[in-house]
Design a protein around this motif. Structure first.
Motif, PDB file in Angstrom:
ATOM      1  N   GLN A  78       0.856  -1.190   0.000  1.00  0.00           N
ATOM      2  CA  GLN A  78       0.000   0.000   0.000  1.00  0.00           C
ATOM      3  C   GLN A  78       0.894   1.243   0.000  1.00  0.00           C
ATOM      4  OE1 GLN A  78      -3.224   0.349  -0.433  1.00  0.00           O
ATOM      5  NE2 GLN A  78      -3.276  -1.876  -0.724  1.00  0.00           N
ATOM      6  N   MET A  81       0.495   4.092   2.936  1.00  0.00           N
ATOM      7  CA  MET A  81       0.881   3.537   4.230  1.00  0.00           C
ATOM      8  C   MET A  81       2.386   3.290   4.294  1.00  0.00           C
ATOM      9  SD  MET A  81      -0.148   2.359   7.159  1.00  0.00           S
ATOM     10  CE  MET A  81      -1.915   2.008   7.069  1.00  0.00           C
ATOM     11  N   ILE A  85       5.072   5.078   6.788  1.00  0.00           N
ATOM     12  CA  ILE A  85       5.863   4.276   7.728  1.00  0.00           C
ATOM     13  C   ILE A  85       7.342   4.607   7.559  1.00  0.00           C
ATOM     14  CG2 ILE A  85       6.670   1.920   8.231  1.00  0.00           C
ATOM     15  CD1 ILE A  85       3.766   0.972   7.671  1.00  0.00           C
ATOM     16  N   GLN A 103       3.533 -11.567   3.141  1.00  0.00           N
ATOM     17  CA  GLN A 103       3.747 -10.928   4.443  1.00  0.00           C
ATOM     18  C   GLN A 103       5.058 -10.151   4.387  1.00  0.00           C
ATOM     19  OE1 GLN A 103       2.095 -10.920   7.348  1.00  0.00           O
ATOM     20  NE2 GLN A 103       0.404 -12.312   6.807  1.00  0.00           N
ATOM     21  N   ASP A 112       8.955  -2.428  14.532  1.00  0.00           N
ATOM     22  CA  ASP A 112       8.783  -3.693  13.824  1.00  0.00           C
ATOM     23  C   ASP A 112       7.385  -3.744  13.190  1.00  0.00           C
ATOM     24  OD1 ASP A 112       8.989  -6.279  12.985  1.00  0.00           O
ATOM     25  OD2 ASP A 112       9.181  -7.172  14.992  1.00  0.00           O
ATOM     26  N   PHE A 113       7.316  -3.537  11.876  1.00  0.00           N
ATOM     27  CA  PHE A 113       6.031  -3.537  11.168  1.00  0.00           C
ATOM     28  C   PHE A 113       5.856  -4.823  10.372  1.00  0.00           C
ATOM     29  CE2 PHE A 113       6.422   0.960  11.923  1.00  0.00           C
ATOM     30  CZ  PHE A 113       5.126   1.438  11.934  1.00  0.00           C
ATOM     31  N   HIS A 114       4.629  -5.332  10.346  1.00  0.00           N
ATOM     32  CA  HIS A 114       4.275  -6.442   9.452  1.00  0.00           C
ATOM     33  C   HIS A 114       3.129  -5.960   8.576  1.00  0.00           C
ATOM     34  CE1 HIS A 114       6.474  -9.736  11.591  1.00  0.00           C
ATOM     35  NE2 HIS A 114       6.475  -8.783  12.522  1.00  0.00           N
ATOM     36  N   LEU A 115       3.364  -5.848   7.289  1.00  0.00           N
ATOM     37  CA  LEU A 115       2.296  -5.409   6.385  1.00  0.00           C
ATOM     38  C   LEU A 115       1.857  -6.573   5.500  1.00  0.00           C
ATOM     39  CD1 LEU A 115       3.355  -1.913   4.991  1.00  0.00           C
ATOM     40  CD2 LEU A 115       1.861  -2.455   6.918  1.00  0.00           C
ATOM     41  N   ILE A 116       0.575  -6.546   5.151  1.00  0.00           N
ATOM     42  CA  ILE A 116       0.075  -7.561   4.230  1.00  0.00           C
ATOM     43  C   ILE A 116       0.220  -7.005   2.820  1.00  0.00           C
ATOM     44  CG2 ILE A 116      -1.974  -8.861   3.546  1.00  0.00           C
ATOM     45  CD1 ILE A 116      -2.756  -8.464   6.647  1.00  0.00           C
TER      46      ILE A 116
ATOM     47  N   LEU B 281      -1.067   2.309  11.632  1.00  0.00           N
ATOM     48  CA  LEU B 281      -1.875   1.119  11.377  1.00  0.00           C
ATOM     49  C   LEU B 281      -3.197   1.144  12.134  1.00  0.00           C
ATOM     50  CD1 LEU B 281       0.453  -1.968  11.133  1.00  0.00           C
ATOM     51  CD2 LEU B 281      -0.122  -0.227   9.482  1.00  0.00           C
ATOM     52  N   ARG B 283      -5.138   3.777  12.632  1.00  0.00           N
ATOM     53  CA  ARG B 283      -6.081   4.805  12.199  1.00  0.00           C
ATOM     54  C   ARG B 283      -7.303   4.259  11.487  1.00  0.00           C
ATOM     55  NH1 ARG B 283      -2.273   9.441  10.051  1.00  0.00           N
ATOM     56  NH2 ARG B 283      -1.799   7.715   8.696  1.00  0.00           N
ATOM     57  N   GLU B 284      -7.045   3.404  10.476  1.00  0.00           N
ATOM     58  CA  GLU B 284      -8.162   3.076   9.597  1.00  0.00           C
ATOM     59  C   GLU B 284      -9.169   2.112  10.197  1.00  0.00           C
ATOM     60  OE1 GLU B 284      -6.816   2.349   5.563  1.00  0.00           O
ATOM     61  OE2 GLU B 284      -5.319   3.915   5.859  1.00  0.00           O
ATOM     62  N   SER B 306      -4.148  -4.604  12.894  1.00  0.00           N
ATOM     63  CA  SER B 306      -5.328  -4.445  12.044  1.00  0.00           C
ATOM     64  C   SER B 306      -5.332  -5.591  11.053  1.00  0.00           C
ATOM     65  CB  SER B 306      -5.270  -3.128  11.275  1.00  0.00           C
ATOM     66  OG  SER B 306      -5.246  -2.047  12.153  1.00  0.00           O
ATOM     67  N   PRO B 307      -6.251  -6.562  11.240  1.00  0.00           N
ATOM     68  CA  PRO B 307      -6.198  -7.780  10.426  1.00  0.00           C
ATOM     69  C   PRO B 307      -6.027  -7.518   8.922  1.00  0.00           C
ATOM     70  CG  PRO B 307      -7.922  -7.949  12.073  1.00  0.00           C
ATOM     71  CD  PRO B 307      -7.363  -6.575  12.205  1.00  0.00           C
ATOM     72  N   GLU B 308      -6.653  -6.482   8.389  1.00  0.00           N
ATOM     73  CA  GLU B 308      -6.606  -6.252   6.944  1.00  0.00           C
ATOM     74  C   GLU B 308      -5.287  -5.637   6.477  1.00  0.00           C
ATOM     75  OE1 GLU B 308      -9.537  -6.455   4.606  1.00  0.00           O
ATOM     76  OE2 GLU B 308     -10.015  -7.887   6.207  1.00  0.00           O
ATOM     77  N   ILE B 309      -4.616  -4.903   7.376  1.00  0.00           N
ATOM     78  CA  ILE B 309      -3.459  -4.124   6.946  1.00  0.00           C
ATOM     79  C   ILE B 309      -2.145  -4.723   7.444  1.00  0.00           C
ATOM     80  CG2 ILE B 309      -2.436  -1.818   6.899  1.00  0.00           C
ATOM     81  CD1 ILE B 309      -5.198  -0.694   7.628  1.00  0.00           C
ATOM     82  N   GLY B 310      -2.137  -5.099   8.709  1.00  0.00           N
ATOM     83  CA  GLY B 310      -0.912  -5.647   9.282  1.00  0.00           C
ATOM     84  C   GLY B 310      -0.815  -5.300  10.750  1.00  0.00           C
ATOM     85  N   LYS B 311       0.392  -5.406  11.292  1.00  0.00           N
ATOM     86  CA  LYS B 311       0.543  -5.078  12.708  1.00  0.00           C
ATOM     87  C   LYS B 311       1.882  -4.397  12.940  1.00  0.00           C
ATOM     88  CE  LYS B 311       2.443  -9.594  13.883  1.00  0.00           C
ATOM     89  NZ  LYS B 311       2.446 -10.748  14.759  1.00  0.00           N
TER      90      LYS B 311
END
Lengths: 378, 378
Positions: A78, A81, A85, A103, A112-116, B281, B283-284, B306-311
Motif C-alpha cells: 500500500q 501507508m 511508515i 507478508q 517492527d512492522f508487518h504489512l500484508i 496502522l 487509524r483506519e 489491524s487484520p486487513e493491513i498488518g501489525k
C-alpha cells in the motif's frame, strides 16, 4: 526478497514515485507501489494508469553501499501507508523482508512492522516505448519549457486535446504550444539532432506538471522517447512515462498577428504587481477583467471599477511607447500568468487594436511568446 | 479623516485584528474593520461578536514618527479587501483619506484606490469590562498555559461548557482545566495578588487559540480583566475581548486517581514517536487505538494490529518501571496531544489498572497534569 536499505535513499525514491500514485484510482492494485529487488539495486514503481514513474536505487553509488540485497524478489505494498511508515522510522537502516503470502516485515531500530502485501504479478507492466524517436534536453531547460507553457492548457474537458501541451518537431526546432482558446503560450527550443521521422505529440498538462516536480534544476540531460501513445522521460535514476492525448492539435500559427499598431516596452515585475492590485477589485464583480490604457508622457494605466466596492487606478512609467493610443480590457489572471512565465524581466507588449489578440515577449529572449485575447467590455 | 501611516505598522496591526474577523458572520458590518484616527494614533477594531480585537498604532514610537494625522475621524472598510490591498501596496507610505459618503481613498506610490466605506456609527461598541478583577501574567507564560490545556476542550456542542477552558482562582493559584470527558488537561499557575472576589470563568477554546496567535513570546505582562460575561486580555497595543461560556463547569478533581498501581518513567519524545508510528496502522480500522504493555527487562511495548493491513510492535526502554504488570489500550491521538503539551521532556505515567484513567506528568514540573481514559478493547 530481503534487503537492507538506507532510509533517506528509500524516501527520496518513494517521494518521486508517489507523484504517480492517486488515491482516486479505480484499479485497486494501483493504490500500491511495486518494489523489485535484484543484485544491482531496487526499483520502485507507481502508476495512476496515465502516468507511471519508476525510480532506481543502486546497490552502490559513489563508493557508498546504499543497499544490501540478501535475496531478490518483488512485492506490492500500500503506497500511502508504506510511504508514511518509512518517513517515520526511527533509524536510517531499514530492513525489508517478504515471507510467504506476501507478508512483509519492515524493521528499523526497535520498530517492527508487518504489512500484508499484494501479489506483484498483478501489477501492470511498464508501457512499451521503443528507443527510436529520441530527443535529449538538459533537465533545467525541460523544467523551464514546462513552466513557460503548461499553465495555458485548458482545464475544461470539452476539447480534451487542449488539456495537453503540443510538442512539434519543426525546422525551427522543438515548438511547444499550449492554449485554452482564450490565451496561448509558445516556447521554441533550438535543438540539434532532432529526429527526422517528424512527430507531433500532445502531452497531458497534468503529466508535465508532475514531471516538473521530479526533475532537478541541473543540466543533466533527460532523454525523451516518443511513440504514438506514450512518451518516456528518462533521467539517470527515474523513468517517467505518460500516455499521450489523442486527436489533432489545432494549428495555432494563424492566431498570432503579423503586424502591430501599439508597442509598449515595460518592466514586467512592475506591471505584474500593478495588475495584481487592480485585480483585487476586479475579482468579485467583474470576472477579474482589468483595463489597460495608454496615457500621455510615456506611461500607461491599469484600472478597474466595481460600482459596489470601489475603483483602482495604477499608473506605470514605460520604457518605450510607440504607435496608436489604446484602451483594452483583458483577464488579470491570464496577464499575470503570462508575465510570471517571463519571470520579471522587461517585456514588450504588442497590440493590434482593442479587439484583436495581443502578444507579450521578453525583450531579451525571442523564444517565448505569450498571447492573450482581449475581453469586450462595452 | 486623513492620515499617512507606515505600511508595515498598519499591516502588523491589521494582522492581529483580522484574527477576529470571520467571513461567516451573519452581521454585515462585522465583515468590516473599524479605523479610528485621533491625535495620539489610530485604533483598528475587528470582531465576530464572540471575539473582539482592537489594536493601537501610536503616532510616535521610540522617537519614530509612524503616523501623521491630518484630521481625525472614523470609517469602516471591508476587512478582507482592505487587508489585501495594504499587503500589496507598492511603497511603505500609505495615505488614507475619507471624504463624503464614506468614500475612502488609499494612496501609495502611483497606486490609487477608492473604496466605498461603511458608516462607522453602525459598528458595535467595545464590550464593557470593568477593571476590577485583574490578573497579570507574562505573555509567554500565558501562551504556555493555553498550549498546555486548550487542545483538550470538547469539539462537540452537546455540552457547550466543555468547549471552553475553565479558569478558577483557588488557594493554589490559577487552575486551568480543559476536558472533553475522554481526557483532561490541567495547568496550575502559582500567582501572587490574585483577586479575592473569587471567580471561575469558562473561556471558549477558540478564543484562547486566537489569543495565543496574537501574543508574542516575550515576558511583557498581559493584564486580564474578568466580568460575568466577558474577559479582556490587555497588552501594550492590543485589547482582546472574548465572551465567556455560560453554565457550571463540572468538578474534575474527583476524576484524578489518588493512588497508582503501575508507574513508568520514560522519554516523552521516544514514546511520542513510537505511538505516532503505531497509530499509522491503528487509524483506519481501529479508531486510532493503540495498546501499551509492560514487558520484562525495564521496557514497554506499543502495538497495534489491524487484520486487513498488518501489525506493528514498538519496544521502548524505560527509565524506571515499578508496580504491577499492565496491558492497557488508549487513543493514540489523546496520548500524542498530551505528550506534545509536555514538550518532549521525560515523563512519568501513572496507572491504576487497565480500566481506570491514567495520568501523565513531566518529571521536572508538577504543574501540568494530563489525564486520559483508556479504551476497552475486549
Amino acid at each position: 526478497m530481503k534487503f537492507t536499505i538506507q532510509r533517506d535513499h528509500l524516501l527520496a525514491a518513494l517521494n518521486d514515485v508517489m507523484k504517480a500514485v492517486s488515491s482516486k484510482t479505480t484499479i485497486p492494485i494501483l493504490t500500491g507501489i511495486k518494489i523489485d529487488a535484484s543484485e544491482d539495486g531496487i526499483r520502485i514503481t507507481g502508476s495512476d494508469a496515465d502516468i507511471t514513474i519508476q525510480t532506481f536505487v543502486p546497490t552502490e553509488k559513489d563508493g557508498d553501499q546504499l543497499i544490501q540485497v540478501e535475496s531478490s524478489g518483488s512485492i506490492v505494498l500500500q503506497a500511502r501507508m508504506f510511504n508514511e511508515i518509512v518517513r517515520k522510522l526511527p533509524t536510517n537502516e531499514v530492513e525489508i523482508e517478504v515471507s510467504e503470502q506476501y507478508q512483509t516485515r519492515i524493521q528499523s531500530g526497535k520498530s517492527d512492522f508487518h504489512l500484508i502485501g499484494l501479489e506483484p504479478a498483478e501489477y501492470p507492466m511498464l508501457p512499451e516505448v521503443s528507443e527510436e524517436t529520441q530527443i535529449t534536453i538538459p533537465g533545467d531547460l525541460l523544467k523551464s519549457i514546462i513552466r513557460e507553457t503548461v499553465f495555458a492548457v485548458s482545464t475544461s474537458e470539452s476539447r480534451p486535446v487542449l488539456t495537453g501541451v503540443n510538442w512539434k518537431i519543426t525546422e525551427d526546432g522543438l515548438v511547444c504550444v499550449a492554449t485554452d482558446s482564450h490565451r496561448l503560450a509558445r516556447r521554441i527550443v533550438s535543438l540539434e539532432n532532432l529526429p527526422t521521422n517528424v512527430e507531433s505529440v500532445v502531452i497531458p498538462g497534468k503529466s508535465l506538471t508532475e514531471l516538473s516536480k521530479v526533475l532537478t534544476d541541473s543540466t543533466t540531460p533527460v532523454n525523451i522517447y516518443m511513440t504514438n501513445q506514450q512518451v518516456l522521460f528518462k533521467t539517470e535514476d527515474v523513468l517517467f512515462f505518460s500516455r499521450l492525448l489523442e486527436g489533432n492539435y489545432p494549428d495555432t500559427n494563424r492566431l498570432i498577428p503579423d503586424e502591430y499598431q501599439t508597442n509598449v516596452k515595460i518592466n514586467g515585475k512592475e506591471l505584474l504587481q500593478a495588475i495584481d492590485r487592480a485585480s483585487l477589485l476586479a475579482r468579485e464583480e467583474r470576472n477579474n477583467v482589468v483595463r489597460f490604457s495608454t496615457l500621455e508622457n510615456d506611461s500607461i494605466e491599469i484600472s478597474s471599477n466595481s460600482p459596489e466596492i470601489g475603483k483602482v487606478e495604477e499608473e506605470i512609467q514605460v520604457q518605450e511607447l510607440t504607435g496608436e493610443d489604446l484602451r483594452i480590457s483583458f483577464s488579470a489572471k491570464y496577464m499575470m500568468d503570462a508575465l510570471k512565465s517571463i519571470d520579471g524581466q522587461d517585456v514588450i507588449i504588442q497590440f493590434t487594436g482593442a479587439m484583436r489578440p495581443f502578444i507579450i515577449r521578453s525583450i531579451h529572449d525571442e523564444s517565448i511568446l505569450q498571447l492573450i485575447l482581449p475581453v469586450r467590455t462595452y
